[in-house]
Write a protein that holds these residues in place. Structure first.
Motif, PDB file in Angstrom:
ATOM      1  N   GLY A 158       0.804  -1.114  -0.099  1.00  0.00           N
ATOM      2  CA  GLY A 158       0.165  -0.109   0.230  1.00  0.00           C
ATOM      3  C   GLY A 158       0.991   1.162  -0.054  1.00  0.00           C
ATOM      4  N   LYS A 159       0.545   2.030   0.858  1.00  0.00           N
ATOM      5  CA  LYS A 159       1.272   3.479   0.946  1.00  0.00           C
ATOM      6  C   LYS A 159       2.731   3.345   1.212  1.00  0.00           C
ATOM      7  CE  LYS A 159       1.173   7.298   3.917  1.00  0.00           C
ATOM      8  NZ  LYS A 159       0.539   8.470   4.461  1.00  0.00           N
ATOM      9  N   LEU A 160       3.637   4.102   0.146  1.00  0.00           N
ATOM     10  CA  LEU A 160       4.810   3.655   0.357  1.00  0.00           C
ATOM     11  C   LEU A 160       5.451   5.337   0.812  1.00  0.00           C
ATOM     12  CD1 LEU A 160       5.649   1.980  -2.959  1.00  0.00           C
ATOM     13  CD2 LEU A 160       6.099   1.098  -0.728  1.00  0.00           C
ATOM     14  N   LYS A 161       6.667   5.273   1.376  1.00  0.00           N
ATOM     15  CA  LYS A 161       7.379   6.441   1.678  1.00  0.00           C
ATOM     16  C   LYS A 161       8.700   6.466   0.661  1.00  0.00           C
ATOM     17  CE  LYS A 161       7.606   5.864   6.412  1.00  0.00           C
ATOM     18  NZ  LYS A 161       7.833   6.121   7.644  1.00  0.00           N
ATOM     19  N   ILE A 162       8.684   7.682   0.026  1.00  0.00           N
ATOM     20  CA  ILE A 162       9.508   7.880  -1.027  1.00  0.00           C
ATOM     21  C   ILE A 162      10.243   9.031  -1.044  1.00  0.00           C
ATOM     22  CG2 ILE A 162       9.907   7.921  -3.632  1.00  0.00           C
ATOM     23  CD1 ILE A 162       6.621   6.624  -3.356  1.00  0.00           C
ATOM     24  N   LEU A 163      11.466   8.967  -1.103  1.00  0.00           N
ATOM     25  CA  LEU A 163      12.353  10.180  -1.083  1.00  0.00           C
ATOM     26  C   LEU A 163      13.120  10.368  -2.273  1.00  0.00           C
ATOM     27  CD1 LEU A 163      13.326  12.406   0.617  1.00  0.00           C
ATOM     28  CD2 LEU A 163      15.210  10.965   1.574  1.00  0.00           C
ATOM     29  N   PHE A 164      12.806  11.237  -3.219  1.00  0.00           N
ATOM     30  CA  PHE A 164      13.773  11.478  -4.438  1.00  0.00           C
ATOM     31  C   PHE A 164      14.864  12.358  -4.137  1.00  0.00           C
ATOM     32  CE2 PHE A 164       9.623  11.073  -5.996  1.00  0.00           C
ATOM     33  CZ  PHE A 164       9.859  10.365  -7.061  1.00  0.00           C
ATOM     34  N   HIS A 217       0.693   8.125  -1.714  1.00  0.00           N
ATOM     35  CA  HIS A 217       2.151   7.743  -1.049  1.00  0.00           C
ATOM     36  C   HIS A 217       2.347   9.170  -0.414  1.00  0.00           C
ATOM     37  CE1 HIS A 217       2.250   3.868  -3.109  1.00  0.00           C
ATOM     38  NE2 HIS A 217       1.855   4.290  -4.255  1.00  0.00           N
ATOM     39  N   ASP A 218       3.786   9.050   0.149  1.00  0.00           N
ATOM     40  CA  ASP A 218       4.341   9.986   0.909  1.00  0.00           C
ATOM     41  C   ASP A 218       5.514  10.205   0.298  1.00  0.00           C
ATOM     42  OD1 ASP A 218       5.340  11.949   2.467  1.00  0.00           O
ATOM     43  OD2 ASP A 218       5.172  10.995   4.549  1.00  0.00           O
ATOM     44  N   ALA A 219       5.589  11.259  -1.053  1.00  0.00           N
ATOM     45  CA  ALA A 219       6.808  11.241  -1.903  1.00  0.00           C
ATOM     46  C   ALA A 219       7.250  12.663  -1.209  1.00  0.00           C
ATOM     47  CB  ALA A 219       6.496  11.309  -2.901  1.00  0.00           C
ATOM     48  N   ARG A 220       8.650  12.616  -0.909  1.00  0.00           N
ATOM     49  CA  ARG A 220       9.247  13.996  -0.506  1.00  0.00           C
ATOM     50  C   ARG A 220      10.658  14.157  -1.454  1.00  0.00           C
ATOM     51  NH1 ARG A 220       8.444  14.236   6.070  1.00  0.00           N
ATOM     52  NH2 ARG A 220       6.278  13.308   5.839  1.00  0.00           N
ATOM     53  N   VAL A 221      11.139  15.088  -1.233  1.00  0.00           N
ATOM     54  CA  VAL A 221      12.426  15.456  -2.285  1.00  0.00           C
ATOM     55  C   VAL A 221      13.507  15.969  -1.510  1.00  0.00           C
ATOM     56  CG1 VAL A 221      13.276  16.911  -4.101  1.00  0.00           C
ATOM     57  CG2 VAL A 221      10.691  16.011  -4.204  1.00  0.00           C
ATOM     58  N   PHE A 222      14.524  15.671  -2.019  1.00  0.00           N
ATOM     59  CA  PHE A 222      15.794  16.094  -1.118  1.00  0.00           C
ATOM     60  C   PHE A 222      16.972  16.791  -2.167  1.00  0.00           C
ATOM     61  CE2 PHE A 222      19.577  16.189   1.461  1.00  0.00           C
ATOM     62  CZ  PHE A 222      19.093  15.844   2.964  1.00  0.00           C
ATOM     63  N   GLN A 243      20.615   9.557  11.333  1.00  0.00           N
ATOM     64  CA  GLN A 243      20.772  10.460  12.813  1.00  0.00           C
ATOM     65  C   GLN A 243      19.473  10.769  13.496  1.00  0.00           C
ATOM     66  OE1 GLN A 243      23.914  13.472  12.593  1.00  0.00           O
ATOM     67  NE2 GLN A 243      25.079  12.258  11.445  1.00  0.00           N
ATOM     68  N   THR A 244      18.383  10.845  12.507  1.00  0.00           N
ATOM     69  CA  THR A 244      17.421  11.365  13.154  1.00  0.00           C
ATOM     70  C   THR A 244      16.027  10.270  13.303  1.00  0.00           C
ATOM     71  OG1 THR A 244      16.385  11.957  10.827  1.00  0.00           O
ATOM     72  CG2 THR A 244      17.274  13.863  11.904  1.00  0.00           C
ATOM     73  N   GLU A 245      16.315   9.114  13.107  1.00  0.00           N
ATOM     74  CA  GLU A 245      15.480   8.226  13.180  1.00  0.00           C
ATOM     75  C   GLU A 245      14.693   8.046  14.337  1.00  0.00           C
ATOM     76  OE1 GLU A 245      15.685   3.035  13.539  1.00  0.00           O
ATOM     77  OE2 GLU A 245      17.108   4.247  14.045  1.00  0.00           O
ATOM     78  N   ASP A 246      14.999   8.397  15.486  1.00  0.00           N
ATOM     79  CA  ASP A 246      14.367   8.306  16.700  1.00  0.00           C
ATOM     80  C   ASP A 246      13.691   9.747  17.045  1.00  0.00           C
ATOM     81  OD1 ASP A 246      15.273   5.809  16.892  1.00  0.00           O
ATOM     82  OD2 ASP A 246      17.092   6.513  18.067  1.00  0.00           O
ATOM     83  N   ARG A 247      13.836  10.580  16.097  1.00  0.00           N
ATOM     84  CA  ARG A 247      13.278  12.100  16.518  1.00  0.00           C
ATOM     85  C   ARG A 247      11.860  12.316  15.813  1.00  0.00           C
ATOM     86  NH1 ARG A 247      17.942  15.944  15.429  1.00  0.00           N
ATOM     87  NH2 ARG A 247      19.873  14.467  15.875  1.00  0.00           N
ATOM     88  N   PRO A 248      10.982  13.212  16.306  1.00  0.00           N
ATOM     89  CA  PRO A 248       9.785  13.368  15.724  1.00  0.00           C
ATOM     90  C   PRO A 248       9.935  13.816  14.305  1.00  0.00           C
ATOM     91  CG  PRO A 248      10.011  14.754  17.619  1.00  0.00           C
ATOM     92  CD  PRO A 248      11.471  14.165  17.597  1.00  0.00           C
ATOM     93  N   GLU A 249      10.893  14.453  13.886  1.00  0.00           N
ATOM     94  CA  GLU A 249      11.118  15.000  12.669  1.00  0.00           C
ATOM     95  C   GLU A 249      11.713  13.966  11.647  1.00  0.00           C
ATOM     96  OE1 GLU A 249      12.747  15.977  15.019  1.00  0.00           O
ATOM     97  OE2 GLU A 249      15.095  16.130  14.899  1.00  0.00           O
ATOM     98  N   SER A 250      11.869  12.482  12.000  1.00  0.00           N
ATOM     99  CA  SER A 250      12.495  11.594  11.042  1.00  0.00           C
ATOM    100  C   SER A 250      11.489  11.361   9.983  1.00  0.00           C
ATOM    101  CB  SER A 250      12.493  10.279  12.085  1.00  0.00           C
ATOM    102  OG  SER A 250      11.149   9.802  12.085  1.00  0.00           O
ATOM    103  N   PHE A 251      12.148  10.754   8.859  1.00  0.00           N
ATOM    104  CA  PHE A 251      11.570  10.176   7.825  1.00  0.00           C
ATOM    105  C   PHE A 251      12.403   9.182   7.364  1.00  0.00           C
ATOM    106  CE2 PHE A 251      10.499  10.202   3.096  1.00  0.00           C
ATOM    107  CZ  PHE A 251       9.330  10.263   3.180  1.00  0.00           C
ATOM    108  N   VAL A 252      12.125   8.087   7.463  1.00  0.00           N
ATOM    109  CA  VAL A 252      12.765   6.693   7.207  1.00  0.00           C
ATOM    110  C   VAL A 252      11.853   6.227   5.799  1.00  0.00           C
ATOM    111  CG1 VAL A 252      13.748   4.436   7.802  1.00  0.00           C
ATOM    112  CG2 VAL A 252      13.392   6.303   9.382  1.00  0.00           C
ATOM    113  N   PRO A 253      12.463   6.537   4.600  1.00  0.00           N
ATOM    114  CA  PRO A 253      11.857   6.007   3.409  1.00  0.00           C
ATOM    115  C   PRO A 253      11.734   4.479   3.234  1.00  0.00           C
ATOM    116  CG  PRO A 253      13.747   7.186   2.769  1.00  0.00           C
ATOM    117  CD  PRO A 253      13.495   7.087   4.305  1.00  0.00           C
TER     118      PRO A 253
END
Ligand code: GLC
Length: 524
Positions: A30-36, A66-71, A156-166
């Motif tokens: 289903g829903k994927l987290k994608i980081l470009f 999906h939750d697609a973000r860009v870096f 480094q941010t895995e455990d923080r509220p601002e984390s995004f693990v795609p």
């Protein structure tokens, strides 16, 4: 083996490359987290087609749930007054593998626009102080910092509220090629990154790093398997990150099916054809789309007069503004040919100029050009203008609004590329009822079909070989059909109805992401 000659084998390769297979349903969560991860994304930083592809694909994937973000890097040209950013991580330490200078310190900021979160990697020396996106001798360090910065940010941010693990990191072109490589080597035991699959998209195989990949000495040849060199080691600049991206990612895609086939041949393979044949099981072709909301002749605020498929007659007013803008004779019946895009030998600008030079005095036509690039091509265009001052208008610099004027008022665009992974301009042109004259290659072949005056099917004029003769013929055909108002209208309608919105291709990428997960799992 220099090239594949067996028709049976060629067909087998084509079949594998053509379609992304459907994945077993248990592998479709289903829903994927994608980081470009890219060097450019609209609207923040745009040099070529990659910027619009990254942005509009992310928007479409989000619309699918999906939750697609860009870096991307935070270049000095990105104005924080226009794009308000918030700080996500301050003082991110990115390792360099160099004992004398072991870390570069960065910030990660973000901006949310149209529902898409874009992260920016901030570093004064490597991004902020540079006026341009590309073209510095230390570019290999700048892109290694980007990909490593992404992996450090996630872990480094895995455990923080601002984390995004795609679930998926989607890398683009050679600049992103080090990411799958780092992930499989330096970061292979990093828990937070363990479940991430990688997709590597080739937008242009010609660029593989900051060196001449075609004339590399045996000593400098990089097979892609050694460790990535430390940031400040000159070896970093000789490593082939296009090859490394292809080798180390879970799946590879390129931006049209025809280009996916072509790059398995020595003619278009840029020395990586054998590798691509070897890895063909994970190489796919997905054609680019364009953003149909942003590019809409009925609503485009950059046009003098809006129009639609039923009100094509209104384009006359746009033609007049285009003629005024370029100081050309105001004549509604004069066909206007246009060229919009980078001035690069890839695009066949030299061929176009040589053919136009011979045609402009013989045929009733005008020509306009917009877009910056290589100096020698600018010079060719300036000479064309000098030779035919009343018929030619040029603007050989990058520009954001003028292309719309061309799309709104010109009749045809010329795209005679030597090679073309996809091409975006022909899609934009068709959307606005401008008829493409293109070479039968790569993405142009997949998106434009030859107009047949009897069946009245087809969306443009397509020619086969890269020579004056073939291009000349295609332009003459276009000018002849243009004289028949009824036929031309039908052709414009066909072009406007050809649907290149992201719907289909975003669905193909979704399948590709599931496939990447499946292949990663199988390899473990
Ligand atoms: C590159 C290619 C072009 C493609 C674009 C976006 O600029 O040259 O053909 O359309 O990337 O994928």
């Amino acid at each position: 083996m220099d090239s594949i000659k067996s028709p049976k084998l060629i067909r087998a390769i084509e079949k594998v490359i053509l379609d992304v297979p459907q994945t077993r349903s248990e592998n479709r969560p289903g829903k994927l987290k994608i980081l470009f991860v890219a060097t450019e994304s609209s609207p923040y930083a745009r040099v070529g087609g990659v910027a619009s592809v990254v942005r509009s694909l992310a928007l479409s994937l989000n619309a699918m749930g999906h939750d697609a973000r860009v870096f991307i890097p935070k270049y000095g040209s990105i104005d924080e007054q226009v794009y308000k950013t918030t700080m996500v991580v301050e003082g991110l330490k990115v390792p360099t593998d160099d004992p004398a200078n072991p870390f570069l310190i960065c910030n990660v900021k973000k901006n949310v626009r149209g529902g898409v979160t874009t992260y920016f990697l901030e570093n004064m020396e490597y991004y902020e102080l540079r006026a341009n996106v590309y073209g510095y001798t230390d570019d290999p360090i700048r892109w290694a910092l980007l990909t490593r910065g992404v992996l450090e940010f996630i872990s480094q941010t895995e455990d923080r509220p601002e984390s995004f693990v795609p679930d998926i990191i989607h890398c683009n072109d050679w600049q992103g090629g080090s990411l799958p490589n780092y992930l499989k080597t330096v970061y292979k035991n990093t828990e937070a990154l363990a479940k991430i699959s990688t997709v590597f998209t080739i937008h242009n195989l010609k660029f593989q790093g900051m060196f001449d990949h075609k004339n590399v000495s045996e000593m400098d040849f990089d097979d892609g398997w050694s460790d990535i060199a430390p940031f400040f080691d000159p070896r970093l600049g000789k490593q082939n990150f296009m090859r490394r991206g292809i080798v180390h990612s879970d799946v590879v895609s390129t931006v049209s099916k025809s280009y996916a086939k072509e790059i398995t041949t020595p003619e278009y393979g840029e020395t990586l054809d054998k590798l691509l044949v070897e890895l063909r099981g994970k190489v796919f072709g997905i054609v680019n789309g364009i953003d149909y909301t942003e590019l809409d002749p009925q609503k485009d605020t950059l046009l003098e007069t809006n129009y639609g498929i039923r009100t094509l007659g209104l384009r006359k007013k746009n033609k007049e503004s285009l003629q005024k803008e370029f100081d050309l004779e105001l004549n509604p019946d004069m066909p206007i040919l246009g060229f919009v895009g980078r001035l690069d030998s890839q695009k066949g600008v030299d061929l176009m100029v040589s053919v136009l030079d011979r045609m402009l005095d013989k045929y009733t036509m005008q020509f306009v050009q917009v877009g910056g690039g290589d100096g020698w091509l600018v010079e060719l265009l300036q000479n064309l203008k000098k030779a035919h001052p009343k018929r030619v208008g040029i603007y050989p610099y990058p520009n954001f609004t003028l292309p719309r004027l061309v799309f709104g008022g010109a009749d045809m665009i010329i795209y005679p590329s030597r090679f073309e992974p996809c091409g975006v301009v022909q899609l934009e042109a068709m959307r606005y009822g401008v008829i493409p004259i293109v070479r039968n290659v790569g993405g142009l072949k997949d998106t434009v079909s030859n107009f047949d005056t009897v069946s009245q099917k087809g969306t443009g004029f397509v020619f086969d070989d890269f020579n004056d003769f073939d291009l000349y013929g295609a332009i003459v055909r276009a000018l002849e059909v243009y004289k028949n108002k009824g036929l031309w209208k039908k052709l414009q309608e066909n072009a406007m109805q050809a649907d290149f919105s992201w719907g289909y291709s975003a669905g193909e990428y979704e399948k590709l992401y599931y496939r990447a997960r499946e292949l990663k799992e199988a390899a473990q």
